[in-house]
Design a protein around this motif. Structure first.
Motif, mmCIF file in Angstrom:
data_model
loop_
_atom_site.group_PDB
_atom_site.id
_atom_site.type_symbol
_atom_site.label_atom_id
_atom_site.label_comp_id
_atom_site.label_asym_id
_atom_site.label_seq_id
_atom_site.Cartn_x
_atom_site.Cartn_y
_atom_site.Cartn_z
ATOM 1 N N LEU B 28 -17.055 75.537 -91.784
ATOM 2 C CA LEU B 28 -18.238 76.285 -91.350
ATOM 3 C C LEU B 28 -18.071 77.769 -91.635
ATOM 4 N N GLY B 29 -16.854 78.285 -91.316
ATOM 5 C CA GLY B 29 -16.584 79.706 -91.535
ATOM 6 C C GLY B 29 -16.697 80.067 -93.000
ATOM 7 N N LEU B 30 -16.094 79.242 -93.860
ATOM 8 C CA LEU B 30 -16.131 79.538 -95.293
ATOM 9 C C LEU B 30 -17.546 79.410 -95.845
ATOM 10 N N ALA B 31 -18.312 78.444 -95.293
ATOM 11 C CA ALA B 31 -19.702 78.305 -95.739
ATOM 12 C C ALA B 31 -20.480 79.568 -95.382
ATOM 13 N N GLY B 32 -20.275 80.047 -94.150
ATOM 14 C CA GLY B 32 -20.922 81.289 -93.725
ATOM 15 C C GLY B 32 -20.496 82.445 -94.605
ATOM 16 N N ALA B 33 -19.181 82.500 -94.903
ATOM 17 C CA ALA B 33 -18.657 83.579 -95.734
ATOM 18 C C ALA B 33 -19.272 83.519 -97.130
ATOM 19 N N GLY B 34 -19.418 82.290 -97.645
ATOM 20 C CA GLY B 34 -20.007 82.110 -98.969
ATOM 21 C C GLY B 34 -21.445 82.592 -99.002
ATOM 22 N N TYR B 35 -22.176 82.276 -97.917
ATOM 23 C CA TYR B 35 -23.558 82.761 -97.833
ATOM 24 C C TYR B 35 -23.554 84.291 -97.772
ATOM 25 N N GLY B 36 -22.641 84.835 -96.972
ATOM 26 C CA GLY B 36 -22.524 86.286 -96.842
ATOM 27 C C GLY B 36 -22.247 86.963 -98.170
ATOM 28 N N HIS B 407 -19.570 93.286 -88.397
ATOM 29 C CA HIS B 407 -20.546 92.478 -89.110
ATOM 30 C C HIS B 407 -20.223 91.020 -88.817
ATOM 31 N N TRP B 408 -21.221 90.152 -88.844
ATOM 32 C CA TRP B 408 -20.945 88.739 -88.570
ATOM 33 C C TRP B 408 -20.008 88.143 -89.626
ATOM 34 N N LEU B 409 -19.978 88.762 -90.804
ATOM 35 C CA LEU B 409 -19.099 88.250 -91.856
ATOM 36 C C LEU B 409 -17.623 88.356 -91.466
ATOM 37 N N ASP B 410 -17.291 89.381 -90.644
ATOM 38 C CA ASP B 410 -15.902 89.540 -90.187
ATOM 39 C C ASP B 410 -15.443 88.270 -89.475
ATOM 40 N N LEU B 411 -16.299 87.807 -88.549
ATOM 41 C CA LEU B 411 -15.960 86.626 -87.762
ATOM 42 C C LEU B 411 -15.966 85.376 -88.639
ATOM 43 N N ALA B 412 -16.970 85.269 -89.518
ATOM 44 C CA ALA B 412 -17.067 84.089 -90.386
ATOM 45 C C ALA B 412 -15.821 83.971 -91.257
ATOM 46 N N CYS B 413 -15.376 85.090 -91.829
ATOM 47 C CA CYS B 413 -14.198 85.051 -92.703
ATOM 48 C C CYS B 413 -12.937 84.754 -91.910
ATOM 49 N N LEU B 414 -12.841 85.357 -90.721
ATOM 50 C CA LEU B 414 -11.654 85.112 -89.888
ATOM 51 C C LEU B 414 -11.570 83.636 -89.532
ATOM 52 N N LEU B 415 -12.693 83.045 -89.107
ATOM 53 C CA LEU B 415 -12.701 81.630 -88.733
ATOM 54 C C LEU B 415 -12.506 80.752 -89.965
ATOM 55 N N GLY B 416 -13.064 81.175 -91.091
ATOM 56 C CA GLY B 416 -12.927 80.385 -92.317
ATOM 57 C C GLY B 416 -11.477 80.293 -92.755
ATOM 58 N N VAL B 417 -10.831 81.454 -92.913
ATOM 59 C CA VAL B 417 -9.428 81.464 -93.338
ATOM 60 C C VAL B 417 -8.551 80.824 -92.268
#
Lengths: 190, 451
Positions: B28-36, B407-417
């Protein structure tokens, strides 16, 4: 009553310490537990190496040394702050390296060093004080057998000044722990 | 001790399925990051580097921990070593997770642009503007060597000097060598962690003493290699975000951070394993006491190194060095973050963890709270390392409120990785006993006591 009891006398002496000798750390620890359970507080164990669990067997509370060290460390910290603020901020305010007289980053190394120095003093002298050291003589050193405490024997010594001490009952209690030998050591200090 | 039998496996506990949850969060995190990435590629670059580096440092710290136990022939830590080993074993997965960093390096690293050319052009432009207002012949003597006969403004000289500085760094900071080094780091990390982990799990069944000797034999040289690769990886991936700036202690600072975060995680996870019953009676109060001591000690070391870096730069006050703290210590939003790091990463945990009692008693609750705080502050510190450079990249001054813009991307990337890495960690954990059952020092470790 098979345990041999000897008395080491000195002129004008009164019983000062009862010393019991054991062959194993287990027996020594067991004796410490019995003394603890009987309510003795002024007794000690002497072993050639640290015996795990002995602190608990002797009923020793946590050392209060940490509080002395903490207090001394805090004293060192506050002394450093006071020293720098007075010297560099009030008495001889001097701009060094473009930094204002009271600039706190430059406090840190001095604060650190004085905290460590005072803590170390607190630890060393606090330890000596709480152990009532330096002490030039102790009655246990009158015993020749006691020398083996740094070799292959384990000892428990009970001070006759202990409130629970009673010549007959303490001796009986120690005999019940099956020591090799019991010595009553006299001392002529008042 | 009791004769209670346990196979030391997570089967039947919540840990058994933990990797699936982590993997779900990661995807989910990486998907969000990819969208970001499609929305704001530059923001993605910095946010992703933050998440990547924060977890990489954890994996490196776990590897340091394992090697330290081998190099010192530590008996006490045997039963907690496996937990560190699973966190170590997933280190190679960062080679895959590095790909987005490599792909966005143009957004991240100013040295990827031809600095010399950019600044030469800039200085030329300013030069033309300057000529209009001055009589060229009047100040001839003050002109710069490279453009003799022409007056240079301060700005031009700055551009020129900066261009020269970047040109002098280009033998090290160039794409080819950058990727070459990255491949070398990942190769070393892969070989090292694979061998250490294989030795340990093989011993579970063979009980071969030679495997302990093998791990101990490779440990000293491996520590040197890991120290060098950690240092240069942090130079390459984080320090070069600001290529004009340098700090020789930077790698040590990252090493200190890696030890703190890995010990915090080790404390939390071994406690969780013990609570779930998976580790039986192999992990005791004595282990938490020792982990707490190391956590306290390394956190003090971290503070010492971090302050040393700040102090020397502050005292010398040389512009190319102070720029790092100018971005983080000038009156502005990042200064609040810096102060929070001093208070919550050092002062509060220091007081929480200094006492023997807080490490041994209160059901380890104070220790767990301290470890959790240090874990959170690790992410804050890594955010503080990376994100001020995002403001700089956009030309936002550090005194400006906008320089700190979560930015929400910070959290998305942290959760993704983090999700991907932890999925790999927990998957390994589910496959093997949670303590090294074949280690000859198992029983010694399970029954040791702090004197």
């Amino acid at each position: 009553m098979s345990v041999e009891v000897t008395t080491i006398s000195v002129p004008g002496g009164r019983p000062a310490v009862v010393l019991a000798e054991y062959d194993s750390p287990g027996a020594c620890m067991h004796a410490a537990e019995k003394l603890r359970d009987a309510g003795f507080t002024r007794f000690d164990a002497h072993t050639p190496f640290p015996v795990h669990g002995m602190d608990g067997a002797m009923g020793l509370p946590d050392s209060r040394l940490g509080w002395i060290v903490f207090g001394m460390g805090l004293t060192g910290l506050l002394s450093a702050i006071a020293l720098i603020t007075y010297c560099n901020g009030i008495d001889y305010a001097l701009v060094v390296g473009g930094k204002p007289p009271i600039s706190y980053p430059s406090y840190v190394p001095v604060c650190f060093e004085l905290t460590v120095l005072f803590s170390a003093f607190g630890a060393v002298f606090g330890m000596l004080g709480m152990n009532r050291l330096p002490r030039h003589h102790h009655p246990v050193f009158e015993s020749d057998r006691f020398r083996a405490f740094s070799d292959d024997k384990f000892f428990v010594s009970v001070e006759c000044a202990d409130p629970k001490y009673d010549t007959a009952s303490t001796q009986a209690l120690l005999e019940g722990t099956h020591p090799n030998h019991i010595e009553i050591i006299e001392d002529n200090e008042s | 001790m009791s004769a209670e039998k346990t196979d030391y496996r997570v089967t039947g506990t919540a840990w058994a399925g933990a990797w699936k949850i982590a993997a779900g969060v990661g995807v989910l995190g990486l998907a969000g990051a990819g969208y970001g990435y499609t929305v704001d590629a530059q923001r993605f670059a910095f946010s992703y580097l933050f998440g990547f580096f924060a977890f990489l440092v954890l994996a490196l710290g776990a590897t340091f921990f394992v090697l330290l136990q081998h190099v010192t022939n530590a008996g006490w830590s045997v039963t907690v070593r496996r937990t560190a080993e699973v966190f170590m074993s997933a280190l190679p997965i960062f080679a895959l997770l590095f790909l987005p960093v490599a792909a966005s390096m143009d957004h991240l690293y100013p040295w990827t642009h031809d600095h010399a050319a950019v600044h030469a052009a800039a200085s030329h432009e300013h030069g033309e503007a300057a000529e209009e207002g001055h009589a060229p012949a009047a100040d001839e003597g003050h002109g710069h060597d490279h453009q003799a006969g022409q007056v240079l403004s301060e700005e031009q000289i700055e551009h020129q000097l900066h261009g020269e500085l970047m040109a002098s760094k280009s033998p090290f900071l160039n794409r080819g060598f950058f990727f070459g080094r990255a491949i070398a780091y990942f190769l070393i990390w892969f070989l090292l962690t694979r061998k250490l982990f294989a030795n340990s799990v093989k011993q579970d069944t063979t009980k071969d003493l030679g495997l302990t000797a093998s791990s101990q034999g490779m440990a000293p040289a491996s520590l040197v290699l890991l120290g060098l690769t950690t240092t240069f990886a942090s130079f390459d991936w984080v320090m070069s975000l600001l290529p004009g700036w340098y700090s020789t202690i930077f790698g040590v600072q990252i090493f200190a951070a890696s030890m703190v975060v890995s010990l915090a995680v080790l404390t939390l996870v071994t406690y969780g394993l013990r609570s779930s019953g998976a580790s039986g009676k192999a992990i005791t109060t004595e282990h938490f006491h020792d982990l707490g001591k190391l956590l306290f000690g390394f956190n003090v070391f971290w503070a010492y190194i971090s302050f040393s870096q700040f102090f020397l730069i502050w005292y010398a006050s040389i512009p190319e060095e102070t720029v790092f703290f100018h971005m983080r210590w000038s009156d502005g939003p990042w200064k609040s973050v810096s102060v929070a790091i001093v208070v919550l990463h050092f002062l509060v945990p220091f007081l929480m963890l200094i006492s023997r009692n807080t490490k041994r008693f209160f059901g380890q609750k104070v220790l767990l709270l301290g470890a959790s705080l240090l874990l959170v502050m690790h992410f804050v510190e890594m955010y503080w390392q990376v994100l001020p450079n995002y403001a700089a990249a956009r030309g936002v001054l550090p005194t400006h409120a906008e320089s700190f813009a979560p930015h929400w991307l910070d959290l998305a990337c942290l959760l993704g990785v983090g999700g991907v890495y932890l999925a790999a960690v927990f998957y390994r954990m589910a496959q093997h006993p949670v303590v090294p059952v074949g280690d000859p020092r198992m029983s010694r470790s399970a029954h040791f006591e702090n004197a």
